[in-house]
Design a protein around this motif. Structure first.
Motif, PDB file in Angstrom:
ATOM      1  N   ARG A  30       0.814  -1.213   0.000  1.00 40.75           N
ATOM      2  CA  ARG A  30       0.000   0.000   0.000  1.00 40.75           C
ATOM      3  C   ARG A  30       0.849   1.266   0.000  1.00 40.75           C
ATOM      4  NH1 ARG A  30      -3.724  -2.041   4.829  1.00 40.75           N
ATOM      5  NH2 ARG A  30      -1.920  -3.422   5.035  1.00 40.75           N
ATOM      6  N   GLY A  77     -10.478  -4.342   2.064  1.00 41.88           N
ATOM      7  CA  GLY A  77     -10.478  -3.841   0.690  1.00 41.88           C
ATOM      8  C   GLY A  77      -9.518  -2.687   0.470  1.00 41.88           C
ATOM      9  N   GLN A  78      -8.733  -2.313   1.497  1.00 40.38           N
ATOM     10  CA  GLN A  78      -7.840  -1.166   1.370  1.00 40.38           C
ATOM     11  C   GLN A  78      -6.770  -1.386   0.308  1.00 40.38           C
ATOM     12  OE1 GLN A  78      -6.354  -0.609   5.326  1.00 40.38           O
ATOM     13  NE2 GLN A  78      -8.194   0.426   6.054  1.00 40.38           N
ATOM     14  N   LEU A  80      -6.924  -3.261  -2.354  1.00 38.28           N
ATOM     15  CA  LEU A  80      -7.515  -3.187  -3.686  1.00 38.28           C
ATOM     16  C   LEU A  80      -7.805  -1.742  -4.065  1.00 38.28           C
ATOM     17  CD1 LEU A  80      -8.745  -4.483  -6.195  1.00 38.28           C
ATOM     18  CD2 LEU A  80     -10.880  -4.749  -4.918  1.00 38.28           C
ATOM     19  N   THR A  81      -8.342  -0.958  -3.153  1.00 36.88           N
ATOM     20  CA  THR A  81      -8.719   0.422  -3.462  1.00 36.88           C
ATOM     21  C   THR A  81      -7.529   1.238  -3.936  1.00 36.88           C
ATOM     22  OG1 THR A  81     -10.532   0.383  -1.869  1.00 36.88           O
ATOM     23  CG2 THR A  81      -9.692   2.540  -2.520  1.00 36.88           C
ATOM     24  N   ILE A  82      -6.409   1.156  -3.235  1.00 34.20           N
ATOM     25  CA  ILE A  82      -5.267   1.983  -3.614  1.00 34.20           C
ATOM     26  C   ILE A  82      -4.613   1.449  -4.885  1.00 34.20           C
ATOM     27  CG2 ILE A  82      -3.468   0.817  -2.258  1.00 34.20           C
ATOM     28  CD1 ILE A  82      -2.565   3.774  -1.513  1.00 34.20           C
ATOM     29  N   ILE A  84      -6.309   0.177  -7.391  1.00 29.53           N
ATOM     30  CA  ILE A  84      -7.175   0.713  -8.444  1.00 29.53           C
ATOM     31  C   ILE A  84      -6.915   2.195  -8.638  1.00 29.53           C
ATOM     32  CG2 ILE A  84      -9.563   1.084  -9.178  1.00 29.53           C
ATOM     33  CD1 ILE A  84      -8.497  -1.851  -9.224  1.00 29.53           C
ATOM     34  N   ASP A  85      -6.664   2.924  -7.544  1.00 28.94           N
ATOM     35  CA  ASP A  85      -6.317   4.339  -7.670  1.00 28.94           C
ATOM     36  C   ASP A  85      -5.056   4.517  -8.513  1.00 28.94           C
ATOM     37  OD1 ASP A  85      -8.469   5.060  -6.124  1.00 28.94           O
ATOM     38  OD2 ASP A  85      -7.312   5.321  -4.271  1.00 28.94           O
ATOM     39  N   ALA A 227     -12.377  -4.558 -10.984  1.00 24.06           N
ATOM     40  CA  ALA A 227     -12.136  -4.323  -9.561  1.00 24.06           C
ATOM     41  C   ALA A 227     -13.245  -4.928  -8.702  1.00 24.06           C
ATOM     42  CB  ALA A 227     -12.021  -2.824  -9.291  1.00 24.06           C
ATOM     43  N   HIS A 228     -14.479  -4.823  -9.187  1.00 22.71           N
ATOM     44  CA  HIS A 228     -15.610  -5.409  -8.453  1.00 22.71           C
ATOM     45  C   HIS A 228     -15.426  -6.917  -8.307  1.00 22.71           C
ATOM     46  CE1 HIS A 228     -19.711  -6.408  -7.245  1.00 22.71           C
ATOM     47  NE2 HIS A 228     -19.749  -7.262  -8.267  1.00 22.71           N
ATOM     48  N   GLY A 231     -12.355  -7.837  -6.154  1.00 24.84           N
ATOM     49  CA  GLY A 231     -12.645  -7.701  -4.730  1.00 24.84           C
ATOM     50  C   GLY A 231     -13.413  -8.886  -4.186  1.00 24.84           C
TER      51      GLY A 231
END
Length: 249
Positions: A30, A77-78, A80-82, A84-85, A227-228, A231
Motif C-alpha cells: 500500500r 479492501g484497502q 484493492l482500493t489503492i 485501483i487508484d 475491480a468489483h 474484490g
C-alpha cells in the motif's frame, strides 16, 4: 515521497520513477502504491516535466502485489482500493510514460505496461499474469486491452493459464516495443524518454490523447468492473487457500 518509490529528474524534462523494494523484488504494498500515485501526480503537475520513465530497482521491474500485505488488507479492501487508484492514475496520465523492464514483471507489473506508451524489456525479463492461479481475476483493464494488442487466443492463454512467458513472447503480445540486451532496458527507455521530452509537448500530449480516445471510456469501465470481481475473489475460499499456500513457501 515514500522510500519504496524514488522519483528524480534524470534528464531535461524527464522524471524517473523507480519502484524501490529490491529485497522484495519491488513487490507493491500500500505504501508503494501511494508513492507511485504521488509521483505520477507530481510529474503531471510539473510543467518542466515532459516524459515519465518507469522502472524498478535492483534489476527487477516488479514482482507484482506484495501478497502478505494484500492478504492482510483483503478483509477491508484497502489494498484493492489503492491499487485501483494507481491504475486509474497511470491509465489517465496525460504525459507520455516509458517503461524499462528487467527481471520480473508479474501481475500488475505486466498489466501496467498496457497503459505505458512505450516499453522496453531486457532479453531475460520474465512476465506473468497469475490471477487465475491465485484464485483471482484479471485487473488493470487487461481483459479488454490484452485481446486488442495480443489477439483473443493469446490473451486467453496468458490470462487463463497464468504461466510465465519471456520477453520475446511479451513483444509478440504487444506488451513491449522491443527486446534488447539484458541490463540495457533503462538506457533504451531513457533515450526514448529524452526524445519525447525534446518534442513539442502540446503535440505529444494531443497525440497521446487521440491514441487513447477511442478506448478511454471502455478502459475506465473495465477497470471498475474488474475491480468489483477482483474484490469478490479476494474474499473467496479459492483465493484464501492460494494466498496461504503462497505464504508458506
Amino acid at each position: 515521497m515514500s522510500e519504496s518509490v524514488i522519483s528524480e529528474t534524470v534528464a531535461a524534462g524527464v522524471v524517473q520513477i523507480t519502484m524501490n523494494r529490491p529485497d522484495r523484488k519491488n513487490a507493491l504494498d500500500r505504501t508503494s502504491y501511494a508513492g507511485l500515485i504521488a509521483a505520477i501526480a507530481a510529474a503531471e503537475a510539473d510543467a518542466s516535466i515532459r516524459a515519465i520513465l518507469l522502472t524498478g530497482a535492483g534489476g527487477c521491474f516488479t514482482s507484482g502485489n506484495d501478497i502478505k500485505d494484500f492478504a492482510a488488507a483483503a478483509a477491508t479492501g484497502q489494498g484493492l482500493t489503492i491499487a485501483i487508484d494507481f491504475l486509474n492514475a497511470i491509465s489517465t496520465a496525460k504525459k507520455p510514460i516509458v517503461a524499462a523492464v528487467e527481471g520480473f514483471a508479474v501481475g500488475i507489473g505486466t498489466t501496467m505496461l498496457l497503459h505505458c506508451d512505450l516499453a522496453f524489456a531486457g532479453r531475460t525479463a520474465t512476465f506473468r499474469l497469475p490471477f487465475v492461479t491465485l484464485g483471482l481475476s484479471p485487473e488493470g483493464g487487461s481483459s479488454y486491452l490484452l485481446p486488442l494488442v495480443a489477439g483473443s487466443k493469446k490473451a486467453a492463454e496468458l490470462l487463463m493459464l497464468g504461466e510465465p512467458f519471456g520477453a520475446e513472447a511479451a513483444e509478440d503480445a504487444g506488451l513491449v516495443n522491443a527486446v534488447i540486451e539484458e541490463g540495457t532496458a533503462l538506457e533504451a527507455g531513457l533515450a526514448k524518454a529524452k526524445t519525447l521530452a525534446a518534442l513539442p509537448p502540446e503535440s505529444v500530449a494531443l497525440t497521446k490523447m487521440l491514441l487513447k480516445r477511442g478506448s478511454a471510456q471502455a478502459v475506465a469501465e473495465t477497470i471498475g468492473t474488474e475491480a468489483h470481481h477482483f474484490g469478490e475473489r479476494l474474499r473467496s475460499a479459492e483465493a484464501m487457500a492460494a494466498f496461504a499456500a503462497f505464504l508458506k513457501k
